[in-house]
Design an enzyme around this catalytic site. Structure first.
Site, mmCIF file in Angstrom:
data_model
loop_
_atom_site.group_PDB
_atom_site.id
_atom_site.type_symbol
_atom_site.label_atom_id
_atom_site.label_comp_id
_atom_site.label_asym_id
_atom_site.label_seq_id
_atom_site.Cartn_x
_atom_site.Cartn_y
_atom_site.Cartn_z
ATOM 1 N N ASP A 44 25.567 -9.240 -8.042
ATOM 2 C CA ASP A 44 26.186 -7.626 -8.172
ATOM 3 C C ASP A 44 26.842 -7.607 -7.027
ATOM 4 O O ASP A 44 26.470 -7.618 -6.204
ATOM 5 C CB ASP A 44 25.722 -6.698 -8.829
ATOM 6 C CG ASP A 44 26.326 -5.096 -8.763
ATOM 7 O OD1 ASP A 44 26.735 -4.927 -9.788
ATOM 8 O OD2 ASP A 44 26.102 -4.135 -7.719
ATOM 9 N N GLU A 48 32.568 -2.112 -1.884
ATOM 10 C CA GLU A 48 32.860 0.198 -1.491
ATOM 11 C C GLU A 48 33.908 0.004 -0.185
ATOM 12 O O GLU A 48 33.158 0.208 1.358
ATOM 13 C CB GLU A 48 31.494 0.713 -1.096
ATOM 14 C CG GLU A 48 30.334 0.902 -2.356
ATOM 15 C CD GLU A 48 29.243 1.955 -2.575
ATOM 16 O OE1 GLU A 48 29.803 2.126 -1.321
ATOM 17 O OE2 GLU A 48 28.388 0.790 -2.348
ATOM 18 N N TYR A 124 28.654 8.784 -8.455
ATOM 19 C CA TYR A 124 28.093 10.440 -8.030
ATOM 20 C C TYR A 124 28.290 10.919 -7.730
ATOM 21 O O TYR A 124 28.095 11.782 -6.816
ATOM 22 C CB TYR A 124 26.731 9.896 -7.957
ATOM 23 C CG TYR A 124 26.945 8.070 -6.953
ATOM 24 C CD1 TYR A 124 27.447 8.066 -5.377
ATOM 25 C CD2 TYR A 124 26.435 6.898 -7.368
ATOM 26 C CE1 TYR A 124 27.879 6.981 -4.950
ATOM 27 C CE2 TYR A 124 26.597 6.156 -6.590
ATOM 28 C CZ TYR A 124 27.587 5.807 -5.477
ATOM 29 O OH TYR A 124 27.611 4.692 -4.665
#
Length: 130
Positions: A44, A48, A124
């Protein structure tokens, strides 16, 4: 089971890795070796964020370089599948911002989706004290 690489602070390395053939190859080979040695099912990629950055600024070339990185990673993991005789393809996923303000400038979704299996959306950050 997948292993994740990157994250908020460690994403600072992705621009340089994705942009440079030697660094890209080294990164991809280290992922392949880890998968081979551990039996984990895939990786994965948690960058970011390409272009817009998170804890660290990105650059405009990240958008194209991200596709290149994922294409080369897919090619290598498909070869690893053949080398090891694995019956199932190694999975590649990525953790992605969910907001349009990050996706539109930073992700070539059509290009990315050609090389990965799925995207984990990080939702989130939609609500908070801000």
């Amino acid at each position: 089971m997948l292993f994740a690489v990157g994250g908020w602070d460690n994403s600072k390395h992705f621009s340089a890795i994705a942009a440079d053939e030697t660094k890209r190859r080294r990164f991809i080979e280290s992922c392949a070796e880890f998968l081979k040695n551990t039996g984990v099912d895939g990786v994965d990629v948690d960058w970011e964020y390409p272009v817009t950055g998170g804890a660290h600024e990105g650059v405009p070339a990240d958008k194209e370089n991200y596709v290149r990185l994922l294409r080369k990673l897919r090619e290598r993991l498909d070869r690893l599948q053949q080398e090891t005789g694995r019956t199932h393809r190694y999975a590649i996923s990525l953790a992605s911002a969910a907001g349009e303000w990050s996706i539109r400038p930073g992700y070539d979704l059509k290009g990315i989706l050609e090389h990965i299996d799925f995207i984990n959306l990080m939702t989130y950050d939609y609500y908070g004290a801000w």
